[in-house]
Motif scaffolding. Structure first.
Motif, PDB file in Angstrom:
ATOM      1  N   ARG A 485     -45.435 -15.560  14.373  1.00 61.05           N
ATOM      2  CA  ARG A 485     -45.359 -15.243  12.949  1.00 61.05           C
ATOM      3  C   ARG A 485     -44.064 -14.510  12.659  1.00 61.05           C
ATOM      4  O   ARG A 485     -43.531 -13.820  13.512  1.00 61.05           O
ATOM      5  N   GLY A 486     -43.578 -14.675  11.437  1.00 64.45           N
ATOM      6  CA  GLY A 486     -42.381 -13.966  11.008  1.00 64.45           C
ATOM      7  C   GLY A 486     -41.331 -14.880  10.436  1.00 64.45           C
ATOM      8  O   GLY A 486     -40.811 -14.638   9.342  1.00 64.45           O
ATOM      9  N   ALA A 487     -40.979 -15.942  11.165  1.00 60.01           N
ATOM     10  CA  ALA A 487     -39.980 -16.883  10.674  1.00 60.01           C
ATOM     11  C   ALA A 487     -40.543 -17.683   9.503  1.00 60.01           C
ATOM     12  O   ALA A 487     -41.703 -18.106   9.545  1.00 60.01           O
ATOM     13  N   PRO A 488     -39.775 -17.904   8.441  1.00 62.28           N
ATOM     14  CA  PRO A 488     -40.294 -18.630   7.272  1.00 62.28           C
ATOM     15  C   PRO A 488     -40.870 -19.996   7.596  1.00 62.28           C
ATOM     16  O   PRO A 488     -41.870 -20.403   7.004  1.00 62.28           O
ATOM     17  N   SER A 489     -40.279 -20.709   8.544  1.00 62.10           N
ATOM     18  CA  SER A 489     -40.766 -22.054   8.861  1.00 62.10           C
ATOM     19  C   SER A 489     -42.197 -22.034   9.382  1.00 62.10           C
ATOM     20  O   SER A 489     -42.902 -23.039   9.297  1.00 62.10           O
ATOM     21  N   GLN A 490     -42.643 -20.886   9.922  1.00 60.91           N
ATOM     22  CA  GLN A 490     -43.971 -20.829  10.531  1.00 60.91           C
ATOM     23  C   GLN A 490     -45.094 -20.620   9.521  1.00 60.91           C
ATOM     24  O   GLN A 490     -46.266 -20.722   9.887  1.00 60.91           O
ATOM     25  N   GLN A 743     -33.906 -22.961   6.526  1.00 64.82           N
ATOM     26  CA  GLN A 743     -35.328 -22.712   6.275  1.00 64.82           C
ATOM     27  C   GLN A 743     -35.613 -21.220   6.136  1.00 64.82           C
ATOM     28  O   GLN A 743     -36.452 -20.649   6.813  1.00 64.82           O
ATOM     29  N   GLN A 744     -34.912 -20.594   5.211  1.00 66.19           N
ATOM     30  CA  GLN A 744     -35.050 -19.156   4.978  1.00 66.19           C
ATOM     31  C   GLN A 744     -36.103 -18.816   3.940  1.00 66.19           C
ATOM     32  O   GLN A 744     -36.458 -17.643   3.799  1.00 66.19           O
ATOM     33  N   THR A 745     -36.595 -19.799   3.197  1.00 66.20           N
ATOM     34  CA  THR A 745     -37.460 -19.480   2.051  1.00 66.20           C
ATOM     35  C   THR A 745     -38.876 -20.001   2.197  1.00 66.20           C
ATOM     36  O   THR A 745     -39.675 -19.867   1.275  1.00 66.20           O
ATOM     37  N   ALA A 746     -39.230 -20.584   3.345  1.00 65.66           N
ATOM     38  CA  ALA A 746     -40.565 -21.161   3.564  1.00 65.66           C
ATOM     39  C   ALA A 746     -40.855 -22.297   2.592  1.00 65.66           C
ATOM     40  O   ALA A 746     -41.982 -22.469   2.134  1.00 65.66           O
ATOM     41  N   ASP A 747     -39.870 -23.094   2.306  1.00 66.21           N
ATOM     42  CA  ASP A 747     -40.044 -24.264   1.439  1.00 66.21           C
ATOM     43  C   ASP A 747     -40.947 -25.264   2.153  1.00 66.21           C
ATOM     44  O   ASP A 747     -40.725 -25.615   3.307  1.00 66.21           O
ATOM     45  N   ILE A 748     -41.989 -25.734   1.448  1.00 67.39           N
ATOM     46  CA  ILE A 748     -43.012 -26.551   2.097  1.00 67.39           C
ATOM     47  C   ILE A 748     -42.690 -28.038   2.120  1.00 67.39           C
ATOM     48  O   ILE A 748     -43.358 -28.792   2.824  1.00 67.39           O
ATOM     49  N   GLU A 749     -41.698 -28.486   1.348  1.00 66.90           N
ATOM     50  CA  GLU A 749     -41.345 -29.914   1.306  1.00 66.90           C
ATOM     51  C   GLU A 749     -39.848 -30.051   1.542  1.00 66.90           C
ATOM     52  O   GLU A 749     -39.057 -30.015   0.611  1.00 66.90           O
ATOM     53  N   MET A 750     -39.441 -30.205   2.807  1.00 66.98           N
ATOM     54  CA  MET A 750     -38.019 -30.272   3.108  1.00 66.98           C
ATOM     55  C   MET A 750     -37.391 -31.609   2.743  1.00 66.98           C
ATOM     56  O   MET A 750     -36.174 -31.695   2.560  1.00 66.98           O
ATOM     57  N   GLU A 751     -38.195 -32.647   2.615  1.00 65.41           N
ATOM     58  CA  GLU A 751     -37.614 -33.960   2.310  1.00 65.41           C
ATOM     59  C   GLU A 751     -36.889 -33.975   0.973  1.00 65.41           C
ATOM     60  O   GLU A 751     -35.903 -34.676   0.803  1.00 65.41           O
ATOM     61  N   ASN A 752     -37.400 -33.182   0.008  1.00 75.08           N
ATOM     62  CA  ASN A 752     -36.742 -33.188  -1.302  1.00 75.08           C
ATOM     63  C   ASN A 752     -35.630 -32.147  -1.400  1.00 75.08           C
ATOM     64  O   ASN A 752     -35.145 -31.852  -2.484  1.00 75.08           O
ATOM     65  N   ASN A 753     -35.221 -31.591  -0.252  1.00 72.01           N
ATOM     66  CA  ASN A 753     -34.129 -30.616  -0.224  1.00 72.01           C
ATOM     67  C   ASN A 753     -32.798 -31.246   0.154  1.00 72.01           C
ATOM     68  O   ASN A 753     -31.808 -30.533   0.295  1.00 72.01           O
ATOM     69  N   PHE A 754     -32.768 -32.579   0.319  1.00 73.23           N
ATOM     70  CA  PHE A 754     -31.556 -33.252   0.771  1.00 73.23           C
ATOM     71  C   PHE A 754     -30.988 -34.168  -0.307  1.00 73.23           C
ATOM     72  O   PHE A 754     -31.728 -34.780  -1.076  1.00 73.23           O
ATOM     73  N   PHE A 755     -29.690 -34.260  -0.326  1.00 76.42           N
ATOM     74  CA  PHE A 755     -28.993 -35.256  -1.136  1.00 76.42           C
ATOM     75  C   PHE A 755     -28.165 -36.129  -0.214  1.00 76.42           C
ATOM     76  O   PHE A 755     -27.266 -35.634   0.481  1.00 76.42           O
ATOM     77  N   PRO A 756     -28.486 -37.458  -0.117  1.00 76.83           N
ATOM     78  CA  PRO A 756     -29.679 -38.063  -0.709  1.00 76.83           C
ATOM     79  C   PRO A 756     -30.913 -37.754   0.135  1.00 76.83           C
ATOM     80  O   PRO A 756     -30.820 -37.063   1.150  1.00 76.83           O
TER      81      PRO A 756
END
Length: 784
Positions: A485-490, A743-756
């Motif tokens: 526990r601790g890292a946002p990705s977790q 991955q600093q913010t614990a974003d739950i959907e990384m696929e929509n974080n890319f262009f394209p």
């Protein structure tokens, strides 16, 4: 005449010079995320201040988060005499409690906690158990579900009297006892009374509980971990009055500080460890043991006070005589102890500031080799790291005891699990789980044993803050430590779950769903994000340390923490507290549209994905500079099979977020100076599907392979919580845009974080490795 704003003029100028190369280089709605998370938001509610929610500051608790000039708290001192019956597994106790009223209020009764009544057959804990049969059920679980235990648990209160032996009127209400005073207790007055009790000690492996005994059938011996063993004063404070919520088992304890004098009578061949300092070593320790204990104070590695060979010899005997161990502890909120003839005992002095603290471990032979190698070192490490981030550890001793349960904490002593195989081998999972639980439970000395929050009400204030510090300590133990526990990705898997199965962090302890994620993981992750991404390490560390200094040996509330973190940093965090602590929202910010603008039309084109970039956790990157040496690097003797064979460690996070989209864009040499400074313009639309507003961490990777990370504060969302459009100017053409690349913010959907868009591969290697339940050390031993 009203002037046209300069930014409007600038917008008109751009319209004259810029033409889009394409109407939209990338535009896509993530309907799955929208359907799952999107809901109507009040556009400014995310940045509304917390004043209407937080309690009004007063003379006891200030608007800055510090104790007020009239802050007060009660005091409860104890003198106890205890007798352990090793034949019947029974405890007999007598205590004198002296209660001092420092409040401005007049008290006509006192509330005492009777936590062992949790085990009475008629307790609410049993009555409120829920569950189902499943596919099959054994007898014990059936008894658990029905509450039909054959165990006569709970306190037997023999007497409640004044100091002269006169009976006092008292009423027992389940896990609470009200004592009615003969005359009102006014400010500054003290009152002493006596309680005599006994109870049948619970078998932890069968009945459960936070303390009790473990039986070893191989040698017929018992190991006792004793806590909640005595009637204890409840807290009376300026916020709640009496904190007398019933104890159901999960919401832990609210206790006042005081001084303890405790005498523990146990079999003469037992070794006893306890909260406080041993007062009569000449009576209970041999000359050899006393000499070893003296040597341990200046040793740089643990010294055996009782060796394994000596403990094995003691296991064979049954001394019918008794010894009485005497301890004193000052300014502690609780008390714990352990006793067994099976104990191996080691110790080592640790320098904390200008004093030496004795780090100790008590464990049966079944704990070796793990416990002899790691336990006391982990205790020492925790004291060093936590003292750096909070206050210097103030107590003279810190003890880790190995018993049947995974972890429970008390002042200066804690009970921890993690047992190797009978052949002495162990898996990497057991090794790191054991080190982690020791760090965690020893760390509880700081939160809540010193910074004394109300665990009965707010679990996160001790478990969440402590789990965050545990994460920092683990990273200083060993490079790439497999922290859970601790890292946002977790926390992502939890945050993307169904909202019906969640509570906000600000939920009473007994009502929390998904206890580990909510009370431990989410608040720890929130603090890590504050430290690494929102505030920065320097501002966060200063403010966090200030909170610990302000509230050491006092009773803080959530508002005191929230306000102190802002007061000491000059960072407005109300939006963060509201989103992370008061809601079930998650982080799902998407790049939904990107448009490129140039001086004249130019057909940009896409280039196939071909370059790959490893994802590295932001904490790992910074720790390379801020942690010169981990404990493992300083002490090579701590290395074992798993340090020499890191490929067998299953929790090493394999971060495979890899991709590299590419597009070209050109500007002519005829553009004006503005376009020489800023050759490429990218209009990026961000949409907030998850509800939590967070900073926009936008990484541009350029055609020449260089990268630039732009940090846009969370206030970018203050006018619109759902959608923002941001224009970026760059000197070089961009071939990839990534939101939150580390991955600093614990974003739950990384696929929509890319262009394209890119597809993120799932990672099951760790899961499969753990499911195999392999023990590489054991396998290697068999080969040899």
């Amino acid at each position: 005449m009203r002037k046209t704003p300069y930014y409007t003029c600038f917008g008109l100028l751009l319209c004259l010079f810029l033409m889009p190369t394409k109407h939209s280089l990338f535009a896509q709605n993530n309907t799955t995320s929208l359907e799952r998370h999107k809901k109507p938001h009040n556009e400014q509610s995310k940045f509304a201040q917390l004043e209407p929610i937080l309690p009004t500051p007063n003379v006891y608790r200030t608007g800055s988060g510090a104790p007020g000039h009239q802050y007060w708290q009660q005091k409860a001192d104890y003198k106890m005499s205890l007798v352990l019956d090793d034949e019947k597994q029974w405890l007999y106790g007598k205590e004198t409690i002296t209660y001092t009223n420092n409040s401005p209020d007049v008290l006509t009764y006192l509330w005492v906690q009777l936590d062992q009544n949790l085990f009475k057959p008629e307790s609410d804990t049993y009555k409120t158990q829920t569950g189902d049969f499943g596919d099959r059920i054994d007898l014990w679980n059936l008894q658990y579900l029905t509450g039909d235990y054959q165990y006569d648990g709970g306190f037997n209160i023999k007497s409640v009297t004044d100091t002269e032996g006169k009976p006092l009127n008292h009423t027992i209400n389940k896990t609470m006892m009200r004592i009615e005073l003969e005359k009102p207790l006014r400010k500054g007055d003290s009152y002493s009374f006596k309680i005599e009790w006994d109870y049948h000690i619970n078998d932890q492996l069968k009945v459960g509980g936070r303390s009790g005994y473990e039986f070893f059938p191989e040698d017929g011996n018992y190991l006792y971990e004793m806590a909640q063993f005595f009637p204890r004063m409840a807290v009376y404070d300026d916020v709640n009055g009496w904190q007398n919520k019933q104890f159901l088992g999960r919401g832990e304890f609210a206790l006042p500080f005081g001084d303890y004098e405790v005498e523990i009578t146990a079999p003469a061949d037992h070794v006893v460890g306890a909260t406080g300092v041993l007062q009569n070593p000449d009576e209970v320790l041999s000359q050899t043991q006393r000499k070893r204990l003296d040597e341990a104070q200046t040793a740089n590695r643990p010294v055996l006070i009782v060796s394994e060979a000596e403990a094995r010899q003691a296991e064979k005997g049954r001394n019918k005589n008794t010894k009485t161990w005497k301890f004193k502890a000052e300014n502690v909120r609780d008390y714990g102890w352990a006793s067994s003839r099976k104990f191996v005992w080691d110790a080592m002095g640790v320098k904390v500031g200008d004093k030496t603290v004795m780090a100790m471990s008590y464990y049966p032979k079944e704990g070796n080799p793990l416990w002899g190698q790691y336990s006391t070192e982990a205790v020492a490490h925790t004291l060093e790291v936590y003292s750096k981030y909070t206050i210097e550890y103030p107590y003279p001793v810190a003890i880790s005891v190995h018993g049947p349960v995974w972890g429970m904490e008390y002042p200066m002593i804690c009970f921890n699990g993690g047992r190797p195989e009978p052949d002495g081998t162990y898996s990497d999972r057991i090794k790191y789980a054991m080190i982690s639980v020791i760090i965690h439970e020893v760390g509880h000395n700081f939160f809540p044993m010193i910074v004394n929050s109300d665990e009965r009400q707010w679990t996160w204030m001790d478990e969440g803050l402590n789990t965050f510090l545990q994460y920092l300590a683990e990273q200083e133990w060993e490079r790439n430590y497999p922290s859970r526990r601790g890292a946002p990705s977790q926390i992502v898997e939890y945050m993307k779950g169904e909202k019906a199965g969640m509570n906000p962090i600000m939920t009473n302890s007994e009502s929390i769903l998904q206890f580990g994620n909510n009370a431990y993981g989410k608040p720890a992750t929130a603090l890590n994000i504050l430290r690494e991404t929102i505030m920065g390490r320097e501002l966060f560390d200063y403010a966090f340390k200030e909170y610990a200094k302000r509230w050491a040996f006092k009773h803080p509330m959530p508002a005191d923490f929230f306000r102190t973190m802002e007061d000491a940093s000059a960072v407005d965090l109300d939006w963060f507290w509201h989103g992370w602590f008061y809601t079930n929202d998650c982080v799902d910010i998407a790049i939904t549209q990107v448009e490129q603008f140039e001086h004249k039309p130019n057909d940009g084109d896409y280039i196939a994905l071909k370059n790959y970039q490893d994802f590295t956790d932001i904490s790992d990157q910074r720790n390379l500079n801020t942690i010169p040496q981990t404990r493992i690097e300083r002490k090579p003797e701590l290395r074992d099979f798993y340090n020499q064979n890191p490929e067998f460690v299953g929790n090493r996070a394999e971060r495979n977020l890899k991709a590299d989209p590419n597009f070209l864009g050109k500007l002519s040499s005829e553009e004006k100076a503005f376009f020489e400074r800023n050759k490429h313009f990218y209009q990026v639309t961000f949409e907030n599907y998850g509800g939590l507003v967070m900073p926009l961490l936008v990484q541009f990777e350029y055609e020449d392979g260089t990268k630039e990370l732009q940090h846009i504060p969370a206030e970018v969302w203050r006018y619109n919580n759902e959608k923002v459009v941001k224009v970026f100017a760059t000197k070089k053409p961009v071939r990839q845009i990534v939101l939150d690349p580390h991955q600093q913010t614990a974003d739950i959907e990384m696929e929509n974080n890319f262009f394209p868009r890119k597809e993120i591969p799932t990672r099951f290697q760790l899961y499969k490795r753990n499911m195999n339940n392999t023990n590489p050390m054991q396998q290697q031993k068999k080969k040899n």
